[in-house]
Design a protein around this motif. Structure first.
Motif, PDB file in Angstrom:
ATOM      1  N   GLU A  68       0.850  -1.191   0.000  1.00 17.66           N
ATOM      2  CA  GLU A  68       0.000   0.000   0.000  1.00 17.66           C
ATOM      3  C   GLU A  68       0.890   1.248   0.000  1.00 17.66           C
ATOM      4  O   GLU A  68       1.793   1.372   0.837  1.00 17.66           O
ATOM      5  CB  GLU A  68      -0.936  -0.011   1.209  1.00 17.66           C
ATOM      6  N   VAL A  69       0.606   2.147  -0.921  1.00 19.10           N
ATOM      7  CA  VAL A  69       1.463   3.319  -1.126  1.00 19.10           C
ATOM      8  C   VAL A  69       0.615   4.582  -1.203  1.00 19.10           C
ATOM      9  O   VAL A  69      -0.598   4.532  -1.417  1.00 19.10           O
ATOM     10  CB  VAL A  69       2.289   3.180  -2.423  1.00 19.10           C
ATOM     11  N   ARG A  70       1.310   5.719  -1.047  1.00 17.37           N
ATOM     12  CA  ARG A  70       0.687   7.024  -1.281  1.00 17.37           C
ATOM     13  C   ARG A  70       1.803   8.032  -1.540  1.00 17.37           C
ATOM     14  O   ARG A  70       2.985   7.778  -1.257  1.00 17.37           O
ATOM     15  CB  ARG A  70      -0.166   7.465  -0.099  1.00 17.37           C
ATOM     16  N   LEU A  71       1.417   9.202  -2.066  1.00 14.92           N
ATOM     17  CA  LEU A  71       2.391  10.276  -2.224  1.00 14.92           C
ATOM     18  C   LEU A  71       2.865  10.760  -0.862  1.00 14.92           C
ATOM     19  O   LEU A  71       2.084  10.797   0.096  1.00 14.92           O
ATOM     20  CB  LEU A  71       1.764  11.452  -2.974  1.00 14.92           C
ATOM     21  N   LEU A  72       4.141  11.132  -0.777  1.00 21.18           N
ATOM     22  CA  LEU A  72       4.673  11.676   0.470  1.00 21.18           C
ATOM     23  C   LEU A  72       3.945  12.969   0.840  1.00 21.18           C
ATOM     24  O   LEU A  72       3.588  13.181   2.005  1.00 21.18           O
ATOM     25  CB  LEU A  72       6.170  11.942   0.311  1.00 21.18           C
ATOM     26  N   LEU A  90       6.999   8.377  -3.235  1.00 26.08           N
ATOM     27  CA  LEU A  90       6.002   7.513  -2.600  1.00 26.08           C
ATOM     28  C   LEU A  90       6.507   7.023  -1.253  1.00 26.08           C
ATOM     29  O   LEU A  90       7.698   6.759  -1.065  1.00 26.08           O
ATOM     30  CB  LEU A  90       5.711   6.284  -3.467  1.00 26.08           C
ATOM     31  N   THR A  91       5.566   6.861  -0.325  1.00 27.57           N
ATOM     32  CA  THR A  91       5.832   6.148   0.929  1.00 27.57           C
ATOM     33  C   THR A  91       4.906   4.941   0.987  1.00 27.57           C
ATOM     34  O   THR A  91       3.887   4.888   0.287  1.00 27.57           O
ATOM     35  CB  THR A  91       5.597   7.049   2.158  1.00 27.57           C
ATOM     36  N   THR A  92       5.251   4.004   1.842  1.00 29.46           N
ATOM     37  CA  THR A  92       4.429   2.805   2.012  1.00 29.46           C
ATOM     38  C   THR A  92       3.708   2.873   3.349  1.00 29.46           C
ATOM     39  O   THR A  92       4.145   3.565   4.270  1.00 29.46           O
ATOM     40  CB  THR A  92       5.304   1.544   1.950  1.00 29.46           C
ATOM     41  N   LYS A  93       2.608   2.156   3.441  1.00 29.71           N
ATOM     42  CA  LYS A  93       1.832   2.188   4.677  1.00 29.71           C
ATOM     43  C   LYS A  93       2.624   1.556   5.820  1.00 29.71           C
ATOM     44  O   LYS A  93       2.546   1.998   6.973  1.00 29.71           O
ATOM     45  CB  LYS A  93       0.506   1.447   4.477  1.00 29.71           C
TER      46      LYS A  93
END
Length: 447
Positions: A353-357, A438-441
């Motif tokens: 699971e990822v999202r923008l920093l 990107l960072t991960t959960k």
């Protein structure tokens, strides 16, 4: 706060408190000065101090002219006293003892707190947020009256300072594109605001408002001026847009390529401006018609993207929290151990699971060379020390970048990225993770 946009809005609210941001934007922004007296000397505690100033000098990276200006203003004369080379503490503090003001031009390069503060605030403005700090000895003034080309927020950190603010002298100096030269007292009218700022207070004035500050005999002053909105006007936007619109019109519309009348030099020009001539009227009408028609060819979104690209180059890199570091490439535990590298492989799977920093750290631009993704994570803390950072992407990745932007601040699984194959999804996520975008959960690997 999880959402960087909310974080920026909250910091802006703190900066103006107790004045509400909506009230400030409606009554003061680009219109009139604002004075906020807080009666709280510790309001800005931890942001920057004379101890931080001294630590920066002793760190050995501060140089006269590049990072530090030594100035004085006496009997109507403003002088700069910069030697060359490194700003050694003994030399700098000797200048200060002799009544000179010290201006640190890039405090974010030396103070993690100022860096963090500005890196959040820039997302609120959508325009570069910069800062200078000013340390002034008791009973002195460091700068002549002048106006600036930025929106200025003066945060009084220590001591106190006497300020006078004056309206623009003429319409042409309202919201100017460029700062003024030093002005004399004789050129000023009566101030619209005169006050003594004390620690914890805030003074805002729009670009074009003339200002001067001097120290009272009984106290030194340390303040930081936070600035934004330099060359960020409609006119600056049109400077980008109109040449692009004209180029497109020339390519697509034969009317713009037709020749000028053979005899237009005989009836047009300043020498003929008072002449009554039907040919003049026709010429002017033709120009007006072509200019109006130009709107149809204006690539407005593309021009906005070009300004956004420039803004991302101006931006400070984001400051990561400890948890963000652990979930990003900056905390990835690759290291040398037992005679060789270990924990090197970044193993992103379809279930990661990822999202923008941050929401504001990327901008997708369609350019002649291809689809470019500009980003801020590898920027320098010193303005434009690095070239703009970008990745050239396959056009089929455009939807995935837009998906990540629209999903923020929520995490999404890599498998949900709208790429054609799982291999492409993992490849894109890995590339963005390696660039710090990107960072991960959850951390990808445990130490």
């Amino acid at each position: 706060l999880e959402d960087s946009r909310q974080r920026a809005a909250e910091l802006f609210r703190w900066l103006l408190a107790p004045v509400a941001p909506a009230e400030f934007l409606g009554r003061h922004w680009e219109r009139a000065p604002l004075l906020v007296r807080r009666g709280d000397p510790g309001y800005y505690a931890g942001l920057f101090s004379t101890a931080d100033f001294d630590a920066a000098l002793r760190g050995g990276e501060v140089h006269f002219g590049t990072h530090l200006d030594v100035t004085s203003y006496a009997e109507g004369v403003r002088e700069t006293h910069n030697p060359s080379g490194r700003a050694l503490p003994a030399v700098v503090w000797d200048f200060y003892q002799n009544g000179c003001s010290l201006r640190l031009l890039c405090p974010q390069a030396f103070s993690p707190t100022v860096w963090h503060f500005l890196s959040i605030l820039q997302e609120q403005f959508g325009s570069m947020a910069g800062a200078n700090t000013y340390l002034t000895p008791p009973g002195t003034q460091g700068f002549a009256p002048h106006y600036d080309d930025i929106e200025a927020f003066v945060l009084q950190l220590e001591g106190k300072k006497h300020w006078r603010v004056y309206r623009p002298r003429r319409d042409a100096e309202v919201l100017p594109q460029f700062s003024s030269a030093n002005l004399t007292q004789a050129e000023l009218g009566e101030p619209v605001l005169e006050t003594v700022l004390e620690a914890g207070d805030l003074l805002y004035f729009p670009r074009g408002f003339i200002h001067q500050g001097d120290c009272l005999p009984d106290a030194h002053s340390l303040h930081i001026t936070v600035s934004s909105y330099q060359r960020n006007s409609w006119g600056d936007f049109l400077e980008k847009l109109l040449p692009a619109a004209l180029q497109m019109a020339l390519e697509e519309d034969v009317e713009y390529r037709r020749g000028l009348p053979m005899d237009y030099l005989r009836y047009m020009g300043v020498a003929n401006s008072d002449t009554v001539d039907a040919r003049r009227s026709a010429f002017v009408e033709k120009v007006q018609s072509l200019i109006k028609k130009l709107v149809d060819y204006a690539p407005i979104d593309a021009a906005v993207d070009q300004r956004a690209k420039s803004f991302l180059h101006d931006c400070l890199p984001p400051v990561l929290t400890q948890s963000e570091k652990a979930q990003s490439v900056y905390g990835f535990p690759a290291r040398w151990q037992d005679g060789g590298p270990c924990n090197v492989d970044i193993l992103i799977t379809k279930d990661t699971e990822v999202r923008l920093l941050r929401h504001g750290i990327v901008r997708l631009c369609n350019e002649e060379a291809g689809v470019m993704l500009y980003y801020t994570t590898e920027n320098s803390r010193v303005y434009h020390k690095e070239e703009p950072k970008f990745l050239e992407l396959d056009p089929e990745y455009t939807d995935s970048i837009e998906f990540l932007l629209s999903s923020y601040p929520n995490h999404v699984s890599v498998d949900n990225l709208p790429c054609e194959t799982l291999e492409e999804k993992i490849s894109l996520a890995t590339l963005l993770f390696e660039k710090g975008i990107l960072t991960t959960k959850k951390p990808l690997a445990q130490v």
